[in-house]
Structures are given as C-alpha cells and as structure tokens.
Design an enzyme around this catalytic site. Structure first.
Site, PDB file in Angstrom:
ATOM      1  N   GLY A   9       0.837  -1.199   0.000  1.00  0.00           N
ATOM      2  CA  GLY A   9       0.000   0.000   0.000  1.00  0.00           C
ATOM      3  C   GLY A   9       0.869   1.244   0.000  1.00  0.00           C
ATOM      4  O   GLY A   9       1.847   1.336   0.759  1.00  0.00           O
ATOM      5  N   GLY A  14       1.343   5.021   3.544  1.00  0.00           N
ATOM      6  CA  GLY A  14       2.448   4.329   2.869  1.00  0.00           C
ATOM      7  C   GLY A  14       3.448   5.299   2.246  1.00  0.00           C
ATOM      8  O   GLY A  14       4.671   5.121   2.365  1.00  0.00           O
ATOM      9  N   LYS A 104      -6.169  -1.551  12.113  1.00  0.00           N
ATOM     10  CA  LYS A 104      -6.978  -1.867  13.305  1.00  0.00           C
ATOM     11  C   LYS A 104      -8.197  -2.710  12.969  1.00  0.00           C
ATOM     12  O   LYS A 104      -8.615  -3.553  13.759  1.00  0.00           O
ATOM     13  CB  LYS A 104      -7.419  -0.610  14.055  1.00  0.00           C
ATOM     14  CG  LYS A 104      -8.079   0.476  13.204  1.00  0.00           C
ATOM     15  CD  LYS A 104      -7.034   1.417  12.694  1.00  0.00           C
ATOM     16  CE  LYS A 104      -7.513   2.317  11.610  1.00  0.00           C
ATOM     17  NZ  LYS A 104      -7.209   3.696  11.818  1.00  0.00           N
ATOM     18  N   GLY A 133      -2.771   6.593  16.315  1.00  0.00           N
ATOM     19  CA  GLY A 133      -1.713   7.048  15.403  1.00  0.00           C
ATOM     20  C   GLY A 133      -0.333   7.110  16.017  1.00  0.00           C
ATOM     21  O   GLY A 133       0.227   6.087  16.424  1.00  0.00           O
ATOM     22  N   GLY A 186      -6.434  13.931   5.216  1.00  0.00           N
ATOM     23  CA  GLY A 186      -5.887  12.564   5.294  1.00  0.00           C
ATOM     24  C   GLY A 186      -6.185  11.865   6.609  1.00  0.00           C
ATOM     25  O   GLY A 186      -5.537  10.885   6.956  1.00  0.00           O
ATOM     26  N   LYS A 204     -10.430   0.000  17.580  1.00  0.00           N
ATOM     27  CA  LYS A 204      -9.335   0.414  18.464  1.00  0.00           C
ATOM     28  C   LYS A 204      -9.644   0.030  19.916  1.00  0.00           C
ATOM     29  O   LYS A 204      -8.758  -0.390  20.659  1.00  0.00           O
ATOM     30  CB  LYS A 204      -9.119   1.917  18.336  1.00  0.00           C
ATOM     31  CG  LYS A 204      -8.522   2.310  16.976  1.00  0.00           C
ATOM     32  CD  LYS A 204      -8.679   3.793  16.710  1.00  0.00           C
ATOM     33  CE  LYS A 204      -7.962   4.223  15.438  1.00  0.00           C
ATOM     34  NZ  LYS A 204      -8.337   5.572  14.994  1.00  0.00           N
TER      35      LYS A 204
HETATM   36  N1  LIG Z   1      -4.699   7.865   7.533  1.00  0.00           N
HETATM   37  C1  LIG Z   1      -4.548   7.803   8.846  1.00  0.00           C
HETATM   38  O1  LIG Z   1      -4.568   8.822   9.556  1.00  0.00           O
HETATM   39  C2  LIG Z   1      -4.349   6.495   9.531  1.00  0.00           C
HETATM   40  C3  LIG Z   1      -4.507   5.298   8.883  1.00  0.00           C
HETATM   41  N2  LIG Z   1      -4.338   4.117   9.544  1.00  0.00           N
HETATM   42  C4  LIG Z   1      -4.473   2.851   8.839  1.00  0.00           C
HETATM   43  O2  LIG Z   1      -3.461   2.765   7.862  1.00  0.00           O
HETATM   44  C5  LIG Z   1      -3.921   1.988   6.773  1.00  0.00           C
HETATM   45  C6  LIG Z   1      -3.765   2.778   5.499  1.00  0.00           C
HETATM   46  O3  LIG Z   1      -4.486   3.957   5.610  1.00  0.00           O
HETATM   47  P1  LIG Z   1      -4.331   5.150   4.541  1.00  0.00           P
HETATM   48  O4  LIG Z   1      -2.937   5.211   4.054  1.00  0.00           O
HETATM   49  O5  LIG Z   1      -4.941   6.332   5.182  1.00  0.00           O
HETATM   50  O6  LIG Z   1      -5.289   4.629   3.405  1.00  0.00           O
HETATM   51  P2  LIG Z   1      -5.218   4.945   1.820  1.00  0.00           P
HETATM   52  O7  LIG Z   1      -6.529   4.546   1.281  1.00  0.00           O
HETATM   53  O8  LIG Z   1      -4.713   6.325   1.595  1.00  0.00           O
HETATM   54  O9  LIG Z   1      -4.070   3.929   1.333  1.00  0.00           O
HETATM   55  C7  LIG Z   1      -4.265   2.564   1.118  1.00  0.00           C
HETATM   56  C8  LIG Z   1      -3.573   2.229  -0.170  1.00  0.00           C
HETATM   57  O10 LIG Z   1      -3.576   0.814  -0.334  1.00  0.00           O
HETATM   58  C9  LIG Z   1      -3.814   0.553  -1.712  1.00  0.00           C
HETATM   59  N3  LIG Z   1      -4.319  -0.814  -1.858  1.00  0.00           N
HETATM   60  C10 LIG Z   1      -5.565  -1.266  -1.632  1.00  0.00           C
HETATM   61  N4  LIG Z   1      -5.627  -2.585  -1.900  1.00  0.00           N
HETATM   62  C11 LIG Z   1      -4.402  -2.967  -2.308  1.00  0.00           C
HETATM   63  C12 LIG Z   1      -3.841  -4.195  -2.718  1.00  0.00           C
HETATM   64  N5  LIG Z   1      -4.574  -5.294  -2.769  1.00  0.00           N
HETATM   65  N6  LIG Z   1      -2.538  -4.219  -3.064  1.00  0.00           N
HETATM   66  C13 LIG Z   1      -1.786  -3.092  -3.017  1.00  0.00           C
HETATM   67  N7  LIG Z   1      -2.262  -1.889  -2.632  1.00  0.00           N
HETATM   68  C14 LIG Z   1      -3.559  -1.836  -2.283  1.00  0.00           C
HETATM   69  C15 LIG Z   1      -4.801   1.623  -2.150  1.00  0.00           C
HETATM   70  O11 LIG Z   1      -4.787   1.782  -3.545  1.00  0.00           O
HETATM   71  C16 LIG Z   1      -4.282   2.837  -1.396  1.00  0.00           C
HETATM   72  O12 LIG Z   1      -3.326   3.543  -2.149  1.00  0.00           O
HETATM   73  C17 LIG Z   1      -5.359   1.602   7.122  1.00  0.00           C
HETATM   74  O13 LIG Z   1      -5.355   0.347   7.758  1.00  0.00           O
HETATM   75  C18 LIG Z   1      -5.779   2.675   8.085  1.00  0.00           C
HETATM   76  O14 LIG Z   1      -6.801   2.257   8.952  1.00  0.00           O
HETATM   77  C19 LIG Z   1      -3.957   4.075  10.862  1.00  0.00           C
HETATM   78  C20 LIG Z   1      -3.773   5.214  11.568  1.00  0.00           C
HETATM   79  C21 LIG Z   1      -3.990   6.518  10.979  1.00  0.00           C
HETATM   80  N1  LIG Z   2      -9.479   7.464  10.426  1.00  0.00           N
HETATM   81  C1  LIG Z   2      -8.714   7.354  11.630  1.00  0.00           C
HETATM   82  C2  LIG Z   2      -7.258   7.365  11.287  1.00  0.00           C
HETATM   83  C3  LIG Z   2      -6.438   6.898  12.394  1.00  0.00           C
HETATM   84  O1  LIG Z   2      -6.565   5.828  12.942  1.00  0.00           O
HETATM   85  C4  LIG Z   2      -9.031   8.529  12.535  1.00  0.00           C
HETATM   86  O2  LIG Z   2      -9.702   9.462  12.091  1.00  0.00           O
HETATM   87  O3  LIG Z   2      -8.627   8.479  13.698  1.00  0.00           O
HETATM   88 NA    NA Z   3      -0.258   4.550  18.572  1.00  0.00          NA
END
Ligand SMILES: NC(=O)C1=CN([C@@H]2O[C@H](COP(=O)(O)OP(=O)(O)OC[C@H]3O[C@@H](n4cnc5c(N)ncnc54)[C@H](O)[C@@H]3O)[C@@H](O)[C@H]2O)C=CC1
Ligand SMILES: N[C@@H](CC=O)C(=O)O
Ligand code: NA
Length: 432
Positions: A9, A14, A104, A133, A186, A204
């Site tokens: 990802g 990422g 999560k 986070g 984001g 969570k």
């Molecule tokens: N954005 C935030 O503030 C936070 C996010 N998270 C967690 O981090 C993880 C990622 O979140 P984000 O980066 O915000 O989401 P995002 O949607 O921006 O990124 C996910 C990426 O994974 C890609 N993807 C989906 N299926 C795929 C596959 N089969 N193979 C390869 N790539 C694939 C998507 O195209 C996308 O680019 C999630 O589990 C989210 O819950 C955790 C804490 C905070």
């Molecule tokens: N979508 C979540 C991202 C972090 O875990 C949030 O808003 O807290």
């Molecule tokens: Na943490």
C-alpha cells in the site's frame, strides 16, 4: 547485510513511510544496527507517478509474491481492510517475515489468529500505528504496564470524529463540511463511515481491551458502538449550556467484581474542565487507570500520514532489532479469557432534555419515572416556559439498562412532547 522491507500500500500512510525511510536512512541504520532498504512496494496500479523517488521497478501489483520473496525480512502493511491484508500478513508470517501494520480493522476482527501464527513462526507483528496514530500507547500498555492491573482505559481514539465535533462546537460548522475537511487532511478512513459510525473507534477499543485486560476474546463485534451521525446542533447546544462539550469516547472498563469487562464507543458530554474536553482537532488522548500506576494520560496526533508513519517507523526499528537479536515478543500467549458484558450492565449517567408542557405536576411525574427505575437525579433545570418549556435532567450513576428504560418510559409520557437530547455524561470514575 541490509534488512529488506516490503511495503503493502502506498496511500496516505504508505507514501509517508517511504519518505521517512529514505530521508532518515542513516539514522535508522545506526539505530537498528544494519541498513533498512525498501525491497518492493505492492500497489493496485503500477505506472502511476507517486512522487516517492523510488525506482519504478520496485512497484508491483503482485503483493503475495512480494511478501513471500526470500530476500524480504519485514513486511509493512498499510493497505487497510480485512482482505487481502489478512492473507498477505499470514503468508508473510508463515514465510518467517516480521510484520508492522496500521490495520486496526483486521486486528480487531482476527488479531488472535494473527498473533497465534506469529508466535508459531517466532516472528513479530507490531501495530502501534493502529491505535491513536503516533501516540506511543500500545507498547506502554503491553510492556510498561505488564506488572500492573488496569481498571479502565478511556479516551478519544478517532481523529476524524474529534475534528468534526470540534468544528461543530467551536465554529458552529456543519457535519458534512467538517467531514470533507477531515478527508482532505488525510484523517478519514477510505470509507469515512468507519469513522463517523464508530467502527474505527470500536476496532481500536477492542485492541486496547485485549492488551489492557490480557484477553484474546474481544473483537470489534463485542464493542457497543454508537457513532456521531445522530449528534445534533441541539445536543451540542445542550452540552454547552451545562458547561460541557460533546466528544466520542472509547471506554474499556473492568466490572466492579473484576470478572468481566465492558467495551463501548459512543458520544458523551464531558465537563469542559475534564482534560479530554480540551483535546481539539484530530488529536487523540487516552487515559489509562491502573491499580499501582494510578491515572496515566497519553496525548498526541491520532491521525494523518506523517504522524502515523512515525509510529510505523518506530515499530520497524523494533522488529528489525528483534530480528538481529533472533528474538520476538510472542504476544497473546497468556489469555485471561475475561468475557465482555452487555452495555446494559455498565454503570454510567445520562443527560436527558425533554420538551414538555409547562404544567404543575410534570416535574413530579418525570421524577417518578426516574425513581421507578432506581435512577437518582443529580440535577434538573427548566428552560423556557409555557408550550416551549424544556426540562434538562442529569442522572447519578446507574446501570445503562435502567437509564435506557427510563428514557423509553419518559418518551411514552403524554406531557413529554419529545425527547430533545439523550447522551451519556462522563466524568472521572470516582465522581458519583
Ligand atoms: N490515515 C490515517 O490517519 C491512519 C490510517 N491508519 C491505517 O493505515 C492503513 C492505510 O491507511 P491510509 O494510508 O490512510 O489509506 P489509503 O486509502 O490512503 O491507502 C491505502 C492504499 O492501499 C492501496 N491498496 C488497496 N488494496 C491494495 C492491494 N490489494 N494491493 C496493493 N495496494 C492496495 C490503495 O490503492 C491505497 O493507495 C489503514 O489500515 C488505516 O486504517 C492508521 C492510523 C492513521
Ligand atoms: N481514520 C482514523 C485514522 C487513524 O486511525 C481517525 O480518524 O482516527
Ligand atoms: Na499509537
């Protein structure tokens, strides 16, 4: 020899992980004891300019081949969701790779399977980024408090909903526009329903409950969940009039007898002097109340690409060090099996605003309903008069089931035109 990292990802989180690994490569090498190198990045579509500065050859759509490649040491999963993330993580673990994940949703649904597979393979699965986070929370709960007895964990664990509620409270902003802003920054999940309906916070809460109470049993399905979509401008005004603010909290609590736990996520009214009431924007804050440590508070950025990537890099350094030392944490081996009790058994207190006819006997009848359910009233005030009168009551602590029945019976009274606002009120555990 360099330690090779596979990234699954390359979205909000990422892309920041890539940037930080590249920018801090010298420091990371010094801290780990060997260099960290990105060995491949699994994406949905190759050929898109991602501005990562990485060699385009590193990108692949074949995530399964990447995670099982013999030269890969550590897999960082930031795809999110249940599948294919679960299959990829399990395949990585079974191939002897350590894993760092922010997922999560997956850990709350099937963490027990993943931890068991990691123990069996002698590798680490670390997930600090998954809850609150950037805030170092899971490792303190898992490691620093391993010698203590946790009674309660309570906090704001969803940045998006905190951002929305804060905008509604401080700027009188609307729900939809605030959510849109949180998405642009984001903070929100790919499907923001996960945020606003409380699924993200429930996941969570399940993870926190498992770690705090050493029980593998809790899944997101066990968590009583109410999101913020029903929080109205009226609720926020009602809270303000009481010197309170509306926040969405996750609360994990041992029962009085200590033989079960309650795990819930819902909006609450908090007195403005409560430390959690001052947590604004997308910040998170979590209280942990433990027998010997007393009350601990963890505060910081709970969402956003860069802060979340910080937690991932911390885990990456930790699992890389463990690999060099040929050791692993082996989480989840000890299970107290503490069950989760129904929300009805949880002791809480309610704020209830009733639109009533301003007539003699109304207050007495309303008080009778509270008393009939064994609920005592902490305070009551009347606003307006005549046909526009509103009675606002706050109860003392009582079982949630008794409070819910009280509200149902009030709703059925002739003199109650409508129940304008119902919300739990939270204070410190020792307040009555
Ligand atoms: N954005 C935030 O503030 C936070 C996010 N998270 C967690 O981090 C993880 C990622 O979140 P984000 O980066 O915000 O989401 P995002 O949607 O921006 O990124 C996910 C990426 O994974 C890609 N993807 C989906 N299926 C795929 C596959 N089969 N193979 C390869 N790539 C694939 C998507 O195209 C996308 O680019 C999630 O589990 C989210 O819950 C955790 C804490 C905070
Ligand atoms: N979508 C979540 C991202 C972090 O875990 C949030 O808003 O807290
Ligand atoms: Na943490």
């Amino acid at each position: 020899m360099a330690m090779k990292v596979a990234l699954l990802g390359c979205g909000v989180v990422g892309a920041e992980v890539v940037r930080l690994i590249n920018e801090q490569s010298a420091e990371l090498s010094a801290r780990v004891g060997t260099s960290l190198e990105i060995g491949g990045v699994a994406v949905r579509r190759v050929g898109r300019a991602r501005g990562t500065g990485l060699d385009p050859q590193l990108f692949t759509t074949d995530a399964m081949s990447l995670v099982t490649r013999p030269d890969i040491d550590v897999v960082v999963e930031v795809i999110g969701g249940i599948e294919p993330a679960r299959s990829l993580i399990l395949a990585a673990v079974k191939s002897g790779k350590s894993v760092v994940t922010a997922n999560k949703a997956l850990l709350a649904e099937d963490g027990a399977t993943i931890h068991a597979a990691a123990r069996e393979a002698g590798v680490d699965v670390f997930y600090e980024a998954s809850v609150a986070g950037a805030i170092p929370l899971l490792r303190p709960v898992r490691d620093s408090l391993a010698g203590d007895r946790v009674h309660r964990v309570l906090g704001i664990v969803n940045g998006t909903t905190n951002f929305i509620l804060d905008r509604m409270d401080t700027q009188g902003a609307g729900f939809a526009e605030s959510l849109e802003e949180a998405q642009e920054l984001g903070y929100a999940e790919a499907d923001p329903t996960a945020d606003v309906e409380g699924f993200d916070a429930a996941a969570k809460a399940a993870i926190l409950a498992r770690l705090a109470f050493h029980t593998q049993r809790v899944t997101a399905a066990d968590v009583h969940r109410e999101g913020i979509t029903d929080v109205s401008a009226g609720d926020i005004a009602s809270a303000k009039a009481m010197g309170c603010v509306v926040k969405m909290l996750a609360i994990c609590q041992r029962s009085e007898a200590g033989d079960s736990i309650g795990v819930r996520v819902h909006p609450v009214m908090l007195p403005r002097e409560h430390p959690l009431a001052t947590v604004n924007e997308a910040y998170n804050a979590v209280f942990v109340e433990a027998e010997s440590a007393g009350r601990l508070m963890f505060y910081g950025a709970g969402a956003g690409g860069t802060p979340t990537a910080s937690a991932i890099l911390g885990d990456l350094v930790a699992v890389a060090r463990n690999r060099l030392a040929a050791t692993s944490v082996g989480e989840g081996g000890h299970d107290t099996g503490l069950p989760v009790h129904e929300v009805g058994k949880t002791v809480t207190r309610y704020h209830v605003a009733l639109d009533v006819a301003d007539r003699p006997g109304v207050l007495a009848r309303v008080a009778e309903v509270f008393a009939g359910n064994g609920v005592s009233i902490k305070n009551v005030r009347q606003e307006g008069s005549g046909e526009d009168a509103q009675l606002v009551l706050v109860s003392h602590q009582a079982p949630d089931a008794a409070l819910a029945t009280t509200v149902e019976q009030l709703r059925a009274l002739d003199m109650v035109r409508s129940v304008a606002s119902v919300m739990r009120v939270e204070a410190f555990s020792e307040d009555g």
